[in-house]
Design a protein around this motif. Structure first.
Motif, mmCIF file in Angstrom:
data_model
loop_
_atom_site.group_PDB
_atom_site.id
_atom_site.type_symbol
_atom_site.label_atom_id
_atom_site.label_comp_id
_atom_site.label_asym_id
_atom_site.label_seq_id
_atom_site.Cartn_x
_atom_site.Cartn_y
_atom_site.Cartn_z
ATOM 1 N N THR A 61 0.826 -1.207 0.000
ATOM 2 C CA THR A 61 0.000 0.000 0.000
ATOM 3 C C THR A 61 0.862 1.260 0.000
ATOM 4 O OG1 THR A 61 -0.133 -0.046 2.418
ATOM 5 C CG2 THR A 61 -1.883 -1.165 1.197
ATOM 6 N N ASP A 69 1.279 5.256 -2.276
ATOM 7 C CA ASP A 69 0.899 6.063 -3.430
ATOM 8 C C ASP A 69 1.053 5.229 -4.691
ATOM 9 O OD1 ASP A 69 0.379 8.280 -1.839
ATOM 10 O OD2 ASP A 69 2.468 8.973 -1.940
ATOM 11 N N TYR A 70 -0.075 4.878 -5.294
ATOM 12 C CA TYR A 70 -0.054 4.075 -6.511
ATOM 13 C C TYR A 70 0.077 4.989 -7.728
ATOM 14 C CZ TYR A 70 -1.860 0.407 -3.450
ATOM 15 O OH TYR A 70 -2.033 -0.489 -2.437
ATOM 16 N N PRO A 91 -9.291 2.134 -6.440
ATOM 17 C CA PRO A 91 -10.036 3.380 -6.152
ATOM 18 C C PRO A 91 -9.113 4.590 -6.137
ATOM 19 C CG PRO A 91 -10.693 1.621 -4.638
ATOM 20 C CD PRO A 91 -9.491 1.114 -5.387
ATOM 21 N N GLY A 92 -9.549 5.634 -6.815
ATOM 22 C CA GLY A 92 -8.810 6.886 -6.820
ATOM 23 C C GLY A 92 -7.610 6.922 -7.752
ATOM 24 N N VAL A 93 -7.370 5.843 -8.475
ATOM 25 C CA VAL A 93 -6.217 5.798 -9.382
ATOM 26 C C VAL A 93 -6.722 5.737 -10.814
ATOM 27 C CG1 VAL A 93 -4.182 4.504 -10.109
ATOM 28 C CG2 VAL A 93 -4.766 4.672 -7.680
ATOM 29 N N THR A 94 -6.358 6.733 -11.605
ATOM 30 C CA THR A 94 -6.736 6.800 -13.008
ATOM 31 C C THR A 94 -5.477 6.909 -13.845
ATOM 32 O OG1 THR A 94 -8.815 7.921 -12.468
ATOM 33 C CG2 THR A 94 -8.058 8.030 -14.754
#
Length: 352
Positions: A185, A187-188, A292-295
């Motif tokens: 886990t 920052d992806y 989630p939250g990663v584009t």
């Protein structure tokens, strides 16, 4: 881990040349390593042993095909794999964990058992061996310990149960394994780069047929999570556009962090009318479940290839010259006929 297509790789194992092949086997992957040596070995009695390895819980197989883990730095978890001895005799299996990777065709593989793991495989602890009675199943604990300073993102690994058999002077190591998708886990980053774009036009000598543009390009995963890319190529000329979308399976377009793959696309329907604009677009998305939250942003690279309309120009020249050629032929035939008539009239005697 289910690998649908055979795959061949090479590696060094105990000073000998090893060939690893991935074969499907009851929902798992069978890794066959042929170690060629100059030493003769006795043939073991369990040369025809068959077995499989699947994800499990503490009680037994749990129906999963891979083990997906999302853990924070410093966290530890105990997973399990079930080793199933499908033969009629007890067998001692060697258990091994190592780093995973994708082959050039997109199939998951593991580093050879004698290679020291340097990434996710080094975080996995398993027993060295397990003895399983004929027809029995043994649940093997798999302890995954994430270092406190582990970098966020995906760190692929795998666990195998292996058995060596001997045939003459050839030692065969059979490895059946389960894939571990370990995600730390943090920052992806989901990002790709498109490089080394090259376009080449292939025309037709038929002036009424269009040619094609062959485009070679490389897509690299410059983020820290596994990605699958939707690759598209657009060609445009003065008379219109043509598109191509990669029809290959998703696994053939999966990219591990830091990995890259070269693709070749052939776009038909391109007319040779000078410059042909070519745009390569890679649209990435996380492999497996959405994050989630990663584009991930799409990446596009443009290039231009020139295609001169030689067949069409030749046809145009032919059409322009045809009337003159017809006139010349007609004039030559008329003069020839007049000459023949004149010669005939001179050779005919006149009446008194």
């Amino acid at each position: 881990m289910r690998l649908e297509t055979p795959l061949l790789t090479t590696s060094r194992s105990r000073g000998a040349l090893a060939h690893l092949a991935v074969l499907p086997a009851v929902g798992v992957a069978l890794l066959v390593a042929v170690l060629v040596t100059s030493v003769a070995f006795a043939t073991p009695s369990d040369a025809d042993t068959t077995w499989s390895v699947v994800p499990a819980n503490a009680e037994g197989p749990d129906g999963r095909s891979v083990i997906d883990l999302e853990l924070a730095g410093g966290q530890q978890v105990v997973e399990h794999v079930a080793v199933i001895n499908r033969s009629t005799q007890p067998v001692d299996f060697a258990i091994d964990a190592n780093d995973g990777y994708l082959t050039s065709k997109g199939y998951f593989d593991m580093r050879p058992s004698d290679a020291k793991p340097t990434d996710g495989g080094s975080w996995v602890a398993v027993p060295e061996k397990v003895t399983i009675a004929a027809g029995a199943t043994s649940v093997v604990p798999v302890t995954v310990s994430i270092p406190q300073n582990a970098t966020p993102g995906d760190h692929p690994a795998g666990v195998t149960a292996s058995l060596e058999t001997i045939s003459g002077q050839v030692r065969v190591q059979n490895r059946v394994g389960v894939r571990l998708n370990i995600r730390v886990t943090g920052d992806y980053v989901a990002k790709v780069a498109v490089t080394d774009v090259q376009a080449q036009y292939t025309g037709s000598w038929n002036p009424f047929a269009a040619g094609s543009v062959e485009v070679t390009y490389t897509v690299a995963n410059v983020g820290n999570v596994r990605l699958v890319t939707d690759n598209r190529v657009l060609t445009s000329t003065f008379v219109g556009e043509n598109t191509w979308s990669d029809p290959s399976a998703a696994n053939a377009r999966e990219l591990m962090p830091g990995g890259s793959r070269t693709f070749v696309a052939r776009v038909p329907g391109a007319w040779p009318l000078g410059p042909i604009g070519t745009t390569v677009t890679a649209i990435p998305s996380p492999a497996g479940k959405p994050i989630p939250g990663v584009t991930a942003q799409r990446m596009a690279i443009d290039t231009t290839v020139w295609a001169l309309p030689w067949p069409q120009l030749a046809l145009l020249v032919l059409l322009i010259l045809a009337p003159f050629a017809i006139r010349l032929v007609a004039a030559w035939r008329r003069k020839r006929i007049e000459k023949l008539i004149m010669l005939h009239s001179k050779g005919t005697p006149q009446e008194a």
